[in-house]
Each structure stands twice: as C-alpha cells, then as structure tokens.
Scaffold this motif. Structure first.
Motif, PDB file in Angstrom:
ATOM      1  N   UNK A   1     -64.826  50.301  43.700  1.00 36.65           N
ATOM      2  CA  UNK A   1     -65.680  49.935  42.921  1.00 36.65           C
ATOM      3  C   UNK A   1     -65.413  49.095  41.852  1.00 36.65           C
ATOM      4  N   UNK A   2     -64.494  48.796  41.187  1.00 32.91           N
ATOM      5  CA  UNK A   2     -63.226  47.978  40.467  1.00 32.91           C
ATOM      6  C   UNK A   2     -63.100  47.141  41.227  1.00 32.91           C
ATOM      7  N   UNK A   3     -62.468  47.514  42.517  1.00 36.14           N
ATOM      8  CA  UNK A   3     -61.683  46.586  43.115  1.00 36.14           C
ATOM      9  C   UNK A   3     -59.570  46.896  43.140  1.00 36.14           C
ATOM     10  N   UNK A   4     -59.073  47.966  42.760  1.00 36.81           N
ATOM     11  CA  UNK A   4     -58.352  48.318  42.240  1.00 36.81           C
ATOM     12  C   UNK A   4     -58.232  49.348  43.274  1.00 36.81           C
ATOM     13  N   UNK A   5     -57.533  48.335  44.802  1.00 35.61           N
ATOM     14  CA  UNK A   5     -57.505  49.225  45.665  1.00 35.61           C
ATOM     15  C   UNK A   5     -55.843  50.276  45.772  1.00 35.61           C
ATOM     16  N   UNK A   6     -55.227  49.646  45.488  1.00 33.54           N
ATOM     17  CA  UNK A   6     -54.012  49.714  44.858  1.00 33.54           C
ATOM     18  C   UNK A   6     -54.677  51.527  44.441  1.00 33.54           C
ATOM     19  N   UNK A   7     -54.597  51.266  43.104  1.00 32.78           N
ATOM     20  CA  UNK A   7     -55.393  52.277  42.399  1.00 32.78           C
ATOM     21  C   UNK A   7     -56.329  53.776  43.462  1.00 32.78           C
ATOM     22  N   UNK A   8     -57.002  53.113  44.115  1.00 32.86           N
ATOM     23  CA  UNK A   8     -57.752  53.717  44.942  1.00 32.86           C
ATOM     24  C   UNK A   8     -57.211  54.605  45.991  1.00 32.86           C
ATOM     25  N   UNK A   9     -56.282  54.135  46.639  1.00 31.96           N
ATOM     26  CA  UNK A   9     -55.400  54.016  47.741  1.00 31.96           C
ATOM     27  C   UNK A   9     -54.462  55.516  46.818  1.00 31.96           C
ATOM     28  N   UNK A  10     -53.833  55.322  46.169  1.00 37.09           N
ATOM     29  CA  UNK A  10     -53.505  56.563  45.120  1.00 37.09           C
ATOM     30  C   UNK A  10     -53.899  57.484  44.136  1.00 37.09           C
ATOM     31  N   UNK A  11     -55.019  57.541  44.137  1.00 33.72           N
ATOM     32  CA  UNK A  11     -55.911  58.673  43.788  1.00 33.72           C
ATOM     33  C   UNK A  11     -55.711  59.032  45.011  1.00 33.72           C
ATOM     34  N   UNK A  12     -56.499  58.769  46.164  1.00 33.42           N
ATOM     35  CA  UNK A  12     -56.899  59.436  47.167  1.00 33.42           C
ATOM     36  C   UNK A  12     -55.785  59.695  48.033  1.00 33.42           C
ATOM     37  N   UNK A  13     -55.014  59.246  47.804  1.00 32.58           N
ATOM     38  CA  UNK A  13     -53.423  60.662  47.931  1.00 32.58           C
ATOM     39  C   UNK A  13     -53.250  61.618  47.773  1.00 32.58           C
ATOM     40  N   UNK A  14     -53.442  60.936  46.036  1.00 33.48           N
ATOM     41  CA  UNK A  14     -53.214  62.436  45.547  1.00 33.48           C
ATOM     42  C   UNK A  14     -54.355  63.721  45.970  1.00 33.48           C
ATOM     43  N   UNK A  15     -55.187  63.128  45.843  1.00 33.18           N
ATOM     44  CA  UNK A  15     -56.248  64.183  46.043  1.00 33.18           C
ATOM     45  C   UNK A  15     -56.239  64.907  47.772  1.00 33.18           C
ATOM     46  N   UNK A  16     -55.692  63.854  48.652  1.00 34.53           N
ATOM     47  CA  UNK A  16     -55.170  64.431  49.669  1.00 34.53           C
ATOM     48  C   UNK A  16     -54.058  65.795  49.130  1.00 34.53           C
ATOM     49  N   UNK A  17     -52.868  65.647  49.138  1.00 33.73           N
ATOM     50  CA  UNK A  17     -51.839  66.204  48.918  1.00 33.73           C
ATOM     51  C   UNK A  17     -52.501  67.529  47.997  1.00 33.73           C
ATOM     52  N   UNK A  18     -52.992  67.208  46.821  1.00 31.09           N
ATOM     53  CA  UNK A  18     -53.583  68.340  45.912  1.00 31.09           C
ATOM     54  C   UNK A  18     -54.360  69.508  47.321  1.00 31.09           C
ATOM     55  N   UNK A  19     -55.564  68.318  47.863  1.00 34.56           N
ATOM     56  CA  UNK A  19     -56.128  69.922  48.726  1.00 34.56           C
ATOM     57  C   UNK A  19     -55.107  70.149  49.822  1.00 34.56           C
TER      58      UNK A  19
END
Length: 135
Positions: A17-35
């Motif tokens: 939402x803040x336009x920080x796509x690399x940070x978003x991608x990293x967070x979603x990748x971490x969420x996916x790995x944890x899941x």
C-alpha cells in the motif's frame, strides 16, 4: 506460528500500500516460508497469491505463473478453502499466461475461474473472465 505468519502478511500488505514493493515481496516470501514450515496450507497459498500479484505488477509473468500455480495446487490438494480463493489464483495464472502469449493455456484458466465465479454467484467476475476468453 500463525501469529508470525499473519504479521508478515500484514507487513506485506502495508508495504504494498505504501508502494514499497521489494519490502512487500520480502514480507510475503517470509510469510509463505513460515506457512510452509507450519503446514498452514491456506496461509501459504495466500502468500503465494500475493507474490503472484507483485510479480504481475513487476512484469515478471513467469514468476507470477509459478506462484499462482503453486497456490492453485495447494487449494486443490487441501480443499478446505473458499472456492473463490482458487478462482482468484486461476485468474492470476491466466493473466500471466496472457502476458506470455500462451493463449490456449490462458483460456483454460479463464474458463476454470469463470466456472468457479459462476458457481459462487459472482456474475460480474464470471463475465470478466468470459470477456477475457472472447477478447
């Protein structure tokens, strides 16, 4: 563990939402790995869906397709999710396939998504899918 996953998903949504796509991608990748580690298949599929959306926005259709297909496989294998979740990832896969100019495969995904939207009573989304096939 679910709390940590939800936290990463929330961080990813906020970063996007803040336009920080690399940070978003990293967070979603971490969420996916944890899941994946926690065997939280629905949350893993959600993380993959978000990664596919980011990949499409970044004009990386191959990566988007891979993430969308992984999410679809999880939804199918664990059948405990809302059918609309599967419809969304099929739509993302179809968009990626359209970008890759793989029309027959895209049409199959559009048809499957349309059928799920119709079954759920979402006429607008079903019409959108049908329009993509025709157009």
């Amino acid at each position: 563990m679910t709390e940590a996953i939800q936290s990463q998903l929330a961080a990813g949504r906020q970063a996007r939402a803040d336009g920080r796509m690399m940070d978003a991608r990293n967070a979603f990748a971490r969420a996916t790995a944890l899941s994946r580690e926690a065997r939280e298949h629905g949350l893993q599929a959600l993380g993959l869906r978000h990664l596919a959306e980011i990949d499409l926005g970044a004009r990386r259709p191959e990566a988007a397709l891979a993430h969308a297909d992984q999410a679809a496989a999880l939804h199918r294998a664990h059948g405990d999710s809302d059918p609309l979740d599967l419809a969304v990832v099929l739509k993302l896969a179809a968009l990626a396939l359209d970008e890759l100019r793989r029309s027959p495969e895209a049409a199959a995904r559009w048809n499957a998504a349309r059928d799920l939207y119709q079954a759920a009573g979402d006429a607008e989304a079903a019409a959108d899918c049908a329009g993509r096939i025709a157009g």
